[in-house]
Design a protein around this motif. Structure first.
Motif, PDB file in Angstrom:
ATOM      1  N   VAL A  10       7.597 -12.139 -26.346  1.00 12.59           N
ATOM      2  CA  VAL A  10       8.907 -12.508 -25.508  1.00 12.59           C
ATOM      3  C   VAL A  10      10.203 -12.516 -26.332  1.00 12.59           C
ATOM      4  CG1 VAL A  10       9.684 -13.868 -23.815  1.00 12.59           C
ATOM      5  CG2 VAL A  10       7.442 -13.689 -23.885  1.00 12.59           C
ATOM      6  N   ILE A  11      11.197 -11.860 -26.001  1.00 14.58           N
ATOM      7  CA  ILE A  11      12.489 -11.743 -26.633  1.00 14.58           C
ATOM      8  C   ILE A  11      13.551 -11.773 -25.679  1.00 14.58           C
ATOM      9  CG2 ILE A  11      11.442 -10.556 -28.699  1.00 14.58           C
ATOM     10  CD1 ILE A  11      12.868  -8.085 -27.816  1.00 14.58           C
ATOM     11  N   GLU A  12      14.697 -12.074 -25.916  1.00 12.54           N
ATOM     12  CA  GLU A  12      15.914 -11.911 -25.173  1.00 12.54           C
ATOM     13  C   GLU A  12      16.848 -11.159 -25.944  1.00 12.54           C
ATOM     14  OE1 GLU A  12      16.997 -16.059 -24.481  1.00 12.54           O
ATOM     15  OE2 GLU A  12      15.742 -16.430 -22.322  1.00 12.54           O
ATOM     16  N   ALA A  13      17.489 -10.279 -25.127  1.00 15.66           N
ATOM     17  CA  ALA A  13      18.321  -9.447 -25.710  1.00 15.66           C
ATOM     18  C   ALA A  13      19.572  -8.889 -24.803  1.00 15.66           C
ATOM     19  CB  ALA A  13      17.520  -8.063 -26.296  1.00 15.66           C
ATOM     20  N   ILE A  14      20.488  -8.670 -25.340  1.00 16.59           N
ATOM     21  CA  ILE A  14      21.704  -7.953 -24.562  1.00 16.59           C
ATOM     22  C   ILE A  14      22.158  -8.655 -23.283  1.00 16.59           C
ATOM     23  CG2 ILE A  14      22.383  -5.730 -23.766  1.00 16.59           C
ATOM     24  CD1 ILE A  14      20.326  -4.415 -25.125  1.00 16.59           C
ATOM     25  N   ARG A  18      15.537 -10.927 -20.375  1.00 15.27           N
ATOM     26  CA  ARG A  18      14.184 -11.229 -20.868  1.00 15.27           C
ATOM     27  C   ARG A  18      13.336 -10.303 -21.006  1.00 15.27           C
ATOM     28  NH1 ARG A  18      12.586 -16.573 -21.500  1.00 15.27           N
ATOM     29  NH2 ARG A  18      10.200 -17.005 -21.814  1.00 15.27           N
ATOM     30  N   ILE A  19      12.430  -9.837 -22.116  1.00 11.09           N
ATOM     31  CA  ILE A  19      11.874  -8.809 -22.216  1.00 11.09           C
ATOM     32  C   ILE A  19      10.274  -9.067 -22.683  1.00 11.09           C
ATOM     33  CG2 ILE A  19      11.529  -6.478 -23.271  1.00 11.09           C
ATOM     34  CD1 ILE A  19      14.814  -7.820 -23.674  1.00 11.09           C
ATOM     35  N   ILE A  20       9.322  -8.833 -22.084  1.00  8.54           N
ATOM     36  CA  ILE A  20       7.809  -9.070 -22.445  1.00  8.54           C
ATOM     37  C   ILE A  20       7.191  -7.739 -22.953  1.00  8.54           C
ATOM     38  CG2 ILE A  20       5.626 -10.036 -21.413  1.00  8.54           C
ATOM     39  CD1 ILE A  20       7.123 -11.606 -19.446  1.00  8.54           C
ATOM     40  N   ILE A  21       6.813  -7.892 -24.087  1.00 11.73           N
ATOM     41  CA  ILE A  21       5.947  -6.956 -24.536  1.00 11.73           C
ATOM     42  C   ILE A  21       4.520  -7.229 -24.783  1.00 11.73           C
ATOM     43  CG2 ILE A  21       5.838  -5.212 -26.846  1.00 11.73           C
ATOM     44  CD1 ILE A  21       8.864  -5.879 -27.030  1.00 11.73           C
ATOM     45  N   LYS A  22       3.703  -6.332 -24.179  1.00 10.92           N
ATOM     46  CA  LYS A  22       2.325  -6.581 -24.214  1.00 10.92           C
ATOM     47  C   LYS A  22       1.511  -5.471 -24.786  1.00 10.92           C
ATOM     48  CE  LYS A  22       2.169  -9.669 -20.116  1.00 10.92           C
ATOM     49  NZ  LYS A  22       1.584  -9.898 -18.690  1.00 10.92           N
ATOM     50  N   ASN A  23       0.702  -5.799 -25.763  1.00  4.70           N
ATOM     51  CA  ASN A  23      -0.211  -4.800 -26.496  1.00  4.70           C
ATOM     52  C   ASN A  23       0.682  -3.744 -26.731  1.00  4.70           C
ATOM     53  OD1 ASN A  23      -2.328  -6.495 -26.051  1.00  4.70           O
ATOM     54  ND2 ASN A  23      -2.539  -5.792 -23.957  1.00  4.70           N
ATOM     55  N   ALA A  27       6.513  -4.626 -20.852  1.00  3.82           N
ATOM     56  CA  ALA A  27       5.897  -4.571 -19.784  1.00  3.82           C
ATOM     57  C   ALA A  27       6.825  -5.258 -18.559  1.00  3.82           C
ATOM     58  CB  ALA A  27       4.765  -5.759 -19.788  1.00  3.82           C
ATOM     59  N   GLU A  28       7.752  -6.010 -19.051  1.00  6.13           N
ATOM     60  CA  GLU A  28       8.739  -6.236 -17.897  1.00  6.13           C
ATOM     61  C   GLU A  28      10.230  -6.632 -18.734  1.00  6.13           C
ATOM     62  OE1 GLU A  28       7.862 -10.306 -16.334  1.00  6.13           O
ATOM     63  OE2 GLU A  28       5.523  -9.876 -16.476  1.00  6.13           O
ATOM     64  N   VAL A  29      11.172  -6.176 -17.990  1.00  6.21           N
ATOM     65  CA  VAL A  29      12.559  -6.468 -18.306  1.00  6.21           C
ATOM     66  C   VAL A  29      13.363  -7.087 -17.263  1.00  6.21           C
ATOM     67  CG1 VAL A  29      14.563  -5.371 -19.128  1.00  6.21           C
ATOM     68  CG2 VAL A  29      12.236  -4.355 -19.903  1.00  6.21           C
ATOM     69  N   SER A  30      14.093  -8.330 -17.453  1.00  3.10           N
ATOM     70  CA  SER A  30      14.817  -9.203 -16.437  1.00  3.10           C
ATOM     71  C   SER A  30      16.076  -8.562 -16.408  1.00  3.10           C
ATOM     72  CB  SER A  30      14.680 -10.526 -16.622  1.00  3.10           C
ATOM     73  OG  SER A  30      15.528 -10.515 -17.745  1.00  3.10           O
TER      74      SER A  30
END
Length: 287
Positions: A10-14, A18-23, A27-30
């Motif tokens: 889980v990272i936060e950018a720009i 909030r970005i979730i990277i799975k495998n 997977a998700e970008v808020s």
């Protein structure tokens, strides 16, 4: 390979998207709180208008180009991506000898202790705000093979306070650390008065937290924070940059920036001024 059944980062950018990277996949970008950012426009994969699709494409480019959040992640680098970023300045500090270790957060490894400018830049050069991560065994091996120290190979814990403690226990005496919260910065300053504290990922923090981190940090990045601009800008000894600047709050912080300038071949304008100085293009809006 990872040490967990499911590999999640889980990272936060720009603008705190909030970005979730799975495998190995985004997977998700808020939705970002920013519409535009002059720094984001200069990324290797530029982000002109900050939309979810544009943020996703930027993150995927980081994953494709240097393996972010994947076992084959690059951990060494020499290219400066910005003039006065945290990794660029800390790398310079290690090169000049004013620092002998840096405590950083790294996707796939958690908190690490780094002693070479190449690894500082390799880990931090294109990294955004890391919220949590999963351990990636191959990457952690590569960090350790190149002289880095991983605090927690089992869980890849992010703990800057513990990282600084371990660095001093290992015999380092000039320790730099990047922190993203005022509470963490205060805890480090109380326990380790000589540590060099670099505040990063400040977008969206409260006025109270801006006051707290400015009170203990050596350098803070403005990011898109209206409160860092106001609070740090008014107290800074030096401002580097006018779009997304860094503010030196101590003589030690000021000297680090001046040493970086002295090592560079780039032309530089030096001018006395009341701070902060706002450039013609800023993150929109300031948060």
């Amino acid at each position: 390979m990872t040490s967990n059944d499911e590999d999640i980062h889980v990272i936060e950018a720009i603008g705190r998207s909030r970005i979730i990277i799975k495998n190995g996949n985004v997977a998700e970008v808020s939705v970002s709180k920013l519409r535009q950012c002059p720094l984001a426009k200069k990324f290797a994969r530029p982000v002109e208008d900050i939309t979810q699709d544009a943020v996703k494409a930027n993150i995927e480019h980081r994953m494709d180009s240097w393996g972010m959040c994947q076992p084959h992640r690059k951990v060494l680098g020499t290219v400066d991506f910005v003039g006065f970023g945290a990794s660029e300045l800390i790398s310079s500090g290690i090169l000049t000898g004013s620092m002998d270790a840096a405590v950083l957060a790294c996707d796939g490894a958690g908190t690490v202790i780094v002693t070479t400018p190449e690894m500082v830049q390799g880990i931090g050069g294109r990294m955004s705000g890391l919220v949590s991560t999963s351990p990636l065994t191959e990457e952690m091996d590569r960090i350790e093979e190149n002289g880095g120290i991983v605090l927690d190979r089992v869980r890849a814990t992010i703990d800057p306070v513990l990282g600084v403690a371990r660095a001093y226990e290992r015999g380092f005496t000039r320790v730099a650390v990047t922190v993203a919260s005022a509470g963490t910065a205060q805890a480090i300053r109380e326990q380790f008065p000589d540590a060099f504290i670099f505040g990063v990922h400040m977008s969206g923090i409260t006025e109270a937290d801006a006051e707290r981190i400015v009170g203990v940090a050596d350098i803070v990045t403005a990011c898109a924070s209206k409160w860092i601009w106001q609070v740090a800008g008014a107290r800074a000894l030096l401002q580097a940059g006018t779009a997304v600047p860094v503010f030196a709050l101590t003589q030690q912080g000021k000297q680090l920036i001046l040493d970086k300038i002295a090592r560079s071949d780039r032309p530089v304008l030096v001018s006395g001024s009341k701070l902060p100085v706002y450039g013609p293009e800023l993150p929109d809006p300031l948060l």
